[in-house]
Design a protein around this motif. Structure first.
Motif, PDB file in Angstrom:
ATOM      1  N   CYS A 135       0.839  -1.191   0.000  1.00 22.61           N
ATOM      2  CA  CYS A 135       0.000   0.000   0.000  1.00 22.61           C
ATOM      3  C   CYS A 135       0.880   1.250   0.000  1.00 22.61           C
ATOM      4  O   CYS A 135       1.777   1.388   0.822  1.00 22.61           O
ATOM      5  N   CYS A 154      -7.072   0.886   6.193  1.00 20.40           N
ATOM      6  CA  CYS A 154      -6.955   1.978   7.164  1.00 20.40           C
ATOM      7  C   CYS A 154      -8.295   2.677   7.377  1.00 20.40           C
ATOM      8  O   CYS A 154      -8.502   3.330   8.387  1.00 20.40           O
ATOM      9  N   CYS A 191      -3.783   3.061  -1.312  1.00 26.93           N
ATOM     10  CA  CYS A 191      -4.731   2.707  -0.261  1.00 26.93           C
ATOM     11  C   CYS A 191      -5.512   1.433  -0.549  1.00 26.93           C
ATOM     12  O   CYS A 191      -6.402   1.394  -1.377  1.00 26.93           O
ATOM     13  N   LEU A 192      -5.147   0.410   0.173  1.00 25.53           N
ATOM     14  CA  LEU A 192      -5.826  -0.884   0.054  1.00 25.53           C
ATOM     15  C   LEU A 192      -7.150  -0.876   0.803  1.00 25.53           C
ATOM     16  O   LEU A 192      -7.898  -1.840   0.756  1.00 25.53           O
ATOM     17  N   CYS A 208      -0.035   4.710   4.853  1.00 22.55           N
ATOM     18  CA  CYS A 208       1.012   3.688   4.809  1.00 22.55           C
ATOM     19  C   CYS A 208       2.356   4.284   4.386  1.00 22.55           C
ATOM     20  O   CYS A 208       3.400   3.881   4.901  1.00 22.55           O
ATOM     21  N   GLY A 212      -0.722   4.321  -0.126  1.00 21.32           N
ATOM     22  CA  GLY A 212      -1.626   5.402   0.245  1.00 21.32           C
ATOM     23  C   GLY A 212      -0.943   6.271   1.291  1.00 21.32           C
ATOM     24  O   GLY A 212       0.108   5.896   1.814  1.00 21.32           O
TER      25      GLY A 212
HETATM   26  S1  FES Z   1      -3.224   4.086   3.152  1.00 20.32           S
HETATM   27 FE1  FES Z   1      -2.653   2.018   3.270  1.00 20.32          FE
HETATM   28  S2  FES Z   1      -4.500   0.979   3.666  1.00 20.32           S
HETATM   29 FE2  FES Z   1      -5.086   3.032   3.434  1.00 20.32          FE
END
Ligand code: FES
Length: 89
Positions: free
Chosen positions: A6, A53, A49-50, A11, A8
């Motif tokens: 990830c 979170c 972003c998986l 992360c 995002g």
């Molecule tokens: S930023 Fe990695 S799961 Fe949302």
């Protein structure tokens, strides 16, 4: 083997770029020591972003998914260990 890292914002802030770099290095190590590893290809994907979170208030970042198995609070070490254990003959 499919590895999703990830990238995002949550992360990345907690070091996922570093994990991505380390996996790249690991690919070279595996290539040089091919006899000791399975022929299975190590596919690495960086994903924005998986979604994990957003599903929890707990701090789960960074997240890496190895063959559908998510590793929460991933570190280079935990990810490398998981990959090596799965690919080593
Ligand atoms: S930023 Fe990695 S799961 Fe949302």
């Amino acid at each position: 083997m499919k590895v999703k890292v990830c990238v995002g914002s949550n992360c990345t802030l907690l070091g996922s770029m570093n994990i991505l770099d380390q996996i790249d290095d690991l690919k070279d190590i595996i290539r040089e020591d091919a006899d000791n590893y399975s022929d299975e290809e190590l596919e690495v994907e960086a994903i924005k972003c998986l979604g994990f979170c957003k599903k929890t208030k707990e701090n789960v970042a960074p997240i890496v998914v190895v063959d559908k198995e998510p590793i929460f609070n991933a570190t280079s070490q935990t990810v490398m260990e998981k990959i090596v254990n799965k690919l080593r003959k």
